[in-house]
Write an enzyme that holds these catalytic residues in place. Structure first.
Site, short mmCIF file in Angstrom:
data_model
loop_
_atom_site.label_atom_id
_atom_site.label_comp_id
_atom_site.label_asym_id
_atom_site.label_seq_id
_atom_site.Cartn_x
_atom_site.Cartn_y
_atom_site.Cartn_z
N GLU A 47 -3.25 28.22 70.44
CA GLU A 47 -4.27 26.44 70.26
C GLU A 47 -3.40 25.42 70.90
O GLU A 47 -2.27 25.55 70.04
CB GLU A 47 -4.67 26.73 69.28
CG GLU A 47 -5.80 25.05 68.72
CD GLU A 47 -6.04 24.44 67.51
OE1 GLU A 47 -6.86 23.91 67.43
OE2 GLU A 47 -6.62 26.10 66.92
N ASP A 78 -7.35 30.01 58.80
CA ASP A 78 -6.62 30.32 59.64
C ASP A 78 -6.97 31.70 60.69
O ASP A 78 -6.66 31.08 61.94
CB ASP A 78 -4.62 29.92 59.38
CG ASP A 78 -4.87 28.60 58.14
OD1 ASP A 78 -4.86 27.86 58.78
OD2 ASP A 78 -4.88 29.07 57.31
N ASP A 137 -3.32 30.57 65.43
CA ASP A 137 -3.73 29.90 65.05
C ASP A 137 -1.91 28.85 64.99
O ASP A 137 -1.61 29.54 63.41
CB ASP A 137 -4.61 29.11 64.50
CG ASP A 137 -4.94 27.69 63.71
OD1 ASP A 137 -4.86 26.66 63.85
OD2 ASP A 137 -5.63 27.89 62.44
#
Length: 160
Positions: A73, A145, A7
């Site tokens: 991501e 996260d 992420d």
């Protein structure tokens, strides 16, 4: 197969490592969490120094866990003063993964939500519940996260 989910961010990069095993005759398999956490950069340092921190810490995570696939991501910004720095940090992440010769798959947030919950407009709690269910976790992974990075890793498994 071992998958590293990422992420991206500048202040905090979430990471999650999962092991997956396909079941014979079935599309889905079993998966378990190996590790998760964050790479935190020092806000008092220059952006360049923070990029070096990200690359250094990611190299260490890769060396320790030896992933076979990286799932990252992919995000889209509209207007934010932090956009350029986060995009640069993402570039450092992709470059570091590529230097290790890791195959990289990328997914936008809606696709991650779709893969885990069945719909692309899920909220954070729905995604977190899906991560916990898929990885058979009793407690939510923290910080957020890291939980997001596990969702990215699972999407890499489901979509790869």
């Amino acid at each position: 197969m071992r998958i590293l989910g990422i992420d991206p961010g500048l202040a905090r990069v979430g990471y999650g490592v999962i092991d997956v095993e396909p079941r014979k005759g079935k599309q889905e398999g079993s998966q378990r969490m190996i590790d998760c956490g964050i790479i935190r950069t020092d806000p008092g340092r220059s952006e360049g120094e923070r990029m070096v921190e990200i690359a250094r810490d990611l190299r260490q995570i890769i060396r320790i866990h030896q992933p076979e696939l990286a799932s990252v991501e992919k995000f889209f910004f509209y207007r934010s003063s932090n956009t350029i720095a986060v995009v640069q940090a993402r570039g450092v992440l992709i470059m570091t993964l590529a230097r290790f010769g890791l195959p990289i798959v990328e997914f936008p947030p809606m696709q991650i939500k779709q893969a885990l919950t069945g719909h692309g407009h899920a909220d954070k709690d729905e995604v977190l519940e899906a991560v916990m269910r898929e990885l058979n976790l009793d407690t939510p992974p923290r910080p957020d996260d890291a939980a997001d990075a596990l969702a990215v890793a699972l999407t890499g498994w489901f979509q790869h």
